[in-house]
Write a protein that holds these residues in place. Structure first.
Motif, PDB file in Angstrom:
ATOM      1  N   ASP A 117      34.710  -0.202 -89.180  1.00 48.74           N
ATOM      2  CA  ASP A 117      34.109  -0.167 -87.853  1.00 48.74           C
ATOM      3  C   ASP A 117      33.821   1.267 -87.424  1.00 48.74           C
ATOM      4  O   ASP A 117      32.805   1.532 -86.767  1.00 48.74           O
ATOM      5  N   TYR A 118      34.713   2.184 -87.800  1.00 51.22           N
ATOM      6  CA  TYR A 118      34.518   3.579 -87.416  1.00 51.22           C
ATOM      7  C   TYR A 118      33.324   4.185 -88.141  1.00 51.22           C
ATOM      8  O   TYR A 118      32.571   4.971 -87.573  1.00 51.22           O
ATOM      9  N   LYS A 119      33.128   3.788 -89.390  1.00 51.36           N
ATOM     10  CA  LYS A 119      31.963   4.240 -90.139  1.00 51.36           C
ATOM     11  C   LYS A 119      30.679   3.768 -89.447  1.00 51.36           C
ATOM     12  O   LYS A 119      29.717   4.534 -89.315  1.00 51.36           O
ATOM     13  N   ALA A 120      30.686   2.518 -88.994  1.00 48.36           N
ATOM     14  CA  ALA A 120      29.520   1.980 -88.286  1.00 48.36           C
ATOM     15  C   ALA A 120      29.263   2.753 -86.994  1.00 48.36           C
ATOM     16  O   ALA A 120      28.111   2.988 -86.614  1.00 48.36           O
ATOM     17  N   LEU A 121      30.353   3.171 -86.319  1.00 50.07           N
ATOM     18  CA  LEU A 121      30.224   3.928 -85.079  1.00 50.07           C
ATOM     19  C   LEU A 121      29.563   5.287 -85.336  1.00 50.07           C
ATOM     20  O   LEU A 121      28.688   5.721 -84.576  1.00 50.07           O
ATOM     21  N   ILE A 122      29.959   5.940 -86.426  1.00 49.62           N
ATOM     22  CA  ILE A 122      29.361   7.227 -86.779  1.00 49.62           C
ATOM     23  C   ILE A 122      27.887   7.048 -87.128  1.00 49.62           C
ATOM     24  O   ILE A 122      27.032   7.860 -86.743  1.00 49.62           O
ATOM     25  N   GLN A 123      27.574   5.976 -87.840  1.00 50.11           N
ATOM     26  CA  GLN A 123      26.181   5.710 -88.198  1.00 50.11           C
ATOM     27  C   GLN A 123      25.324   5.492 -86.947  1.00 50.11           C
ATOM     28  O   GLN A 123      24.175   5.943 -86.888  1.00 50.11           O
ATOM     29  N   LYS A 124      25.895   4.812 -85.942  1.00 51.08           N
ATOM     30  CA  LYS A 124      25.169   4.620 -84.683  1.00 51.08           C
ATOM     31  C   LYS A 124      24.970   5.950 -83.969  1.00 51.08           C
ATOM     32  O   LYS A 124      23.920   6.189 -83.362  1.00 51.08           O
ATOM     33  N   ASN A 125      25.986   6.812 -84.039  1.00 47.96           N
ATOM     34  CA  ASN A 125      25.873   8.158 -83.464  1.00 47.96           C
ATOM     35  C   ASN A 125      24.682   8.891 -84.067  1.00 47.96           C
ATOM     36  O   ASN A 125      23.816   9.412 -83.355  1.00 47.96           O
ATOM     37  N   ILE A 126      24.629   8.917 -85.396  1.00 49.64           N
ATOM     38  CA  ILE A 126      23.537   9.611 -86.098  1.00 49.64           C
ATOM     39  C   ILE A 126      22.199   8.957 -85.776  1.00 49.64           C
ATOM     40  O   ILE A 126      21.186   9.646 -85.605  1.00 49.64           O
ATOM     41  N   PHE A 127      22.184   7.623 -85.674  1.00 57.59           N
ATOM     42  CA  PHE A 127      20.942   6.902 -85.402  1.00 57.59           C
ATOM     43  C   PHE A 127      20.369   7.293 -84.040  1.00 57.59           C
ATOM     44  O   PHE A 127      19.169   7.590 -83.916  1.00 57.59           O
ATOM     45  N   ILE A 128      21.226   7.328 -83.007  1.00 57.20           N
ATOM     46  CA  ILE A 128      20.735   7.634 -81.660  1.00 57.20           C
ATOM     47  C   ILE A 128      20.303   9.090 -81.568  1.00 57.20           C
ATOM     48  O   ILE A 128      19.279   9.414 -80.948  1.00 57.20           O
ATOM     49  N   VAL A 129      21.066   9.996 -82.188  1.00 51.54           N
ATOM     50  CA  VAL A 129      20.647  11.401 -82.196  1.00 51.54           C
ATOM     51  C   VAL A 129      19.331  11.548 -82.958  1.00 51.54           C
ATOM     52  O   VAL A 129      18.480  12.367 -82.589  1.00 51.54           O
ATOM     53  N   SER A 130      19.148  10.742 -83.983  1.00 57.21           N
ATOM     54  CA  SER A 130      17.890  10.775 -84.732  1.00 57.21           C
ATOM     55  C   SER A 130      16.724  10.314 -83.861  1.00 57.21           C
ATOM     56  O   SER A 130      15.605  10.814 -84.006  1.00 57.21           O
ATOM     57  N   ILE A 131      16.982   9.354 -82.952  1.00 52.15           N
ATOM     58  CA  ILE A 131      15.948   8.949 -81.998  1.00 52.15           C
ATOM     59  C   ILE A 131      15.577  10.136 -81.117  1.00 52.15           C
ATOM     60  O   ILE A 131      14.386  10.418 -80.882  1.00 52.15           O
TER      61      ILE A 131
END
Length: 286
Positions: free
Chosen positions: A193-207
Motif C-alpha cells: 500500500d505504501y508503494k502505491a502511495l508513493i506512485q500516486k505522489n509521483i503521478f500527481i507531481v507529474s501532472i
C-alpha cells in the motif's frame, strides 16, 4: 452581456480554486483538533496544505490594476506557492526516505529536519518570488497578475525546473528502495500500500510537471507572438487541471492516517524486537 474568452477562463479558474479550498480547510480543522498527531510527517503535510491554500486563495483576488499593491501580492503568492508545493512534495519523499533508511535518526532529529523543511519549503520559495516580482514587475494576464518581464519569467522557470529535478531524484530513489523491499514481502504486506502511495505522489507531481511544461510552451509562443488553433481551450483546461491537482495532492497525503500508522509500526518493529530481547536477557540474568 457576453463574456469574452479571458473572462470565461478566469471564471472557471476561480470556481475550481474555490472548490479546492474545502480539503485545505478540512485538514486545518484536523490539525487543530488532533494535537497528538504532531509528527514530522504530519507537520510537513500541514505545510503542503497551507501552501496549496495560498495558491488557491491567490486566484480569488478580484481583477486589479497592473502595478497596484494587490496585483503585486497576487503575483507574489502565486509564484511562491508554485515553488513551495514542489519543495514540500520533495520534503515528503525525503522524510519517507530517511524513515526507511534511518528511522531512529528521523525521530531523534525531528526538530532539525522540521527547521530545514521550513527553510527549504518557505524561505527559499518566498525569496525567489520576491526577487522575481521586484526584478520583473507584474502584469495582468487572463485577469490574474503574474511576472511581467520575460527575463524574470525565464529565471523563475529555470529555478522551478531545478525543483522538479531534485524532487524526481529523491522520489525515484525512494520508489526503487520501496520496490526492492516489496519484492521480499508477501502481497498482503503494508509496504504494498505504501508503494502505491508513493506512485500516486509521483503521478500527481507529474501532472503538475505536465501543466508546467504546457505553460512554458504557451509562454514561449507568446514571447515569439505565435498563436495556436484552440489556444483558448488549452489555457482553460490547463488552468483547471492546475487548480484541481493541488487539492488532490492534499487529499492523498492528509487523510492517510491508517497507512502512516502502519508504516510507523513496520519501521519500529525491529526496534521493539530488540527491546524485548534485552528485557528477556535481563530476566535470565536475574
Amino acid at each position: 452581456y457576453i463574456m469574452n474568452e479571458t473572462e470565461i477562463t478566469a471564471l472557471f479558474i476561480r470556481l475550481t480554486s474555490s472548490i479546492g479550498l474545502l480539503p485545505y480547510i478540512a485538514y486545518i480543522i484536523v490539525f487543530l483538533f488532533h494535537k497528538d498527531e504532531y509528527t514530522l510527517s504530519f507537520l510537513v503535510k500541514f505545510q503542503l496544505c497551507m501552501s496549496c491554500l495560498v495558491y488557491s486563495g491567490s486566484y480569488l483576488f478580484p481583477k486589479t490594476e497592473v502595478d497596484s499593491f494587490f496585483c503585486k501580492i497576487q503575483a507574489l503568492l502565486n509564484t511562491f506557492s508554485d515553488l513551495s508545493v514542489l519543495a514540500i512534495a520533495t520534503s515528503i519523499v525525503f522524510v519517507a526516505q530517511i524513515g526507511f533508511s534511518r528511522p531512529i535518526e528521523l525521530e531523534s532529529k525531528k526538530r532539525l529536519y522540521f527547521i530545514l523543511s521550513l527553510i527549504f519549503c518557505w524561505i527559499v520559495p518566498i525569496s525567489v518570488s520576491i526577487f522575481s516580482i521586484l526584478y520583473g514587475g507584474t502584469t495582468n494576464s487572463s485577469d490574474f497578475c503574474w511576472i511581467a518581464q520575460w527575463k524574470a519569467i525565464f529565471i523563475f522557470i529555470g529555478i522551478r525546473s531545478v525543483f522538479y529535478i531534485i524532487y524526481y531524484i529523491i522520489a525515484i530513489n525512494l520508489l526503487i528502495t520501496v520496490n526492492n523491499l516489496v519484492a521480499r514481502v508477501s502481497k498482503e504486506h503494508a509496504l504494498i500500500d505504501y508503494k502505491a502511495l508513493i506512485q500516486k505522489n509521483i503521478f500527481i507531481v507529474s501532472i503538475l510537471c505536465v501543466v508546467f511544461v504546457i505553460y512554458v510552451i504557451l509562454d514561449v509562443l507568446m514571447f515569439y507572438e505565435i498563436s495556436l488553433p484552440g489556444e483558448f481551450y488549452i489555457w482553460l483546461v490547463t488552468g483547471i487541471l492546475d487548480c484541481l491537482s493541488r487539492p488532490c495532492f492534499v487529499l492523498l497525503f492528509s487523510f492517510d492516517k491508517g497507512s502512516r500508522d502502519e508504516l510507523i509500526r513496520i519501521l519500529t518493529c525491529k526496534k521493539e524486537e530488540e527491546k524485548l530481547v534485552e528485557q528477556s536477557e535481563m530476566v535470565v540474568d536475574n
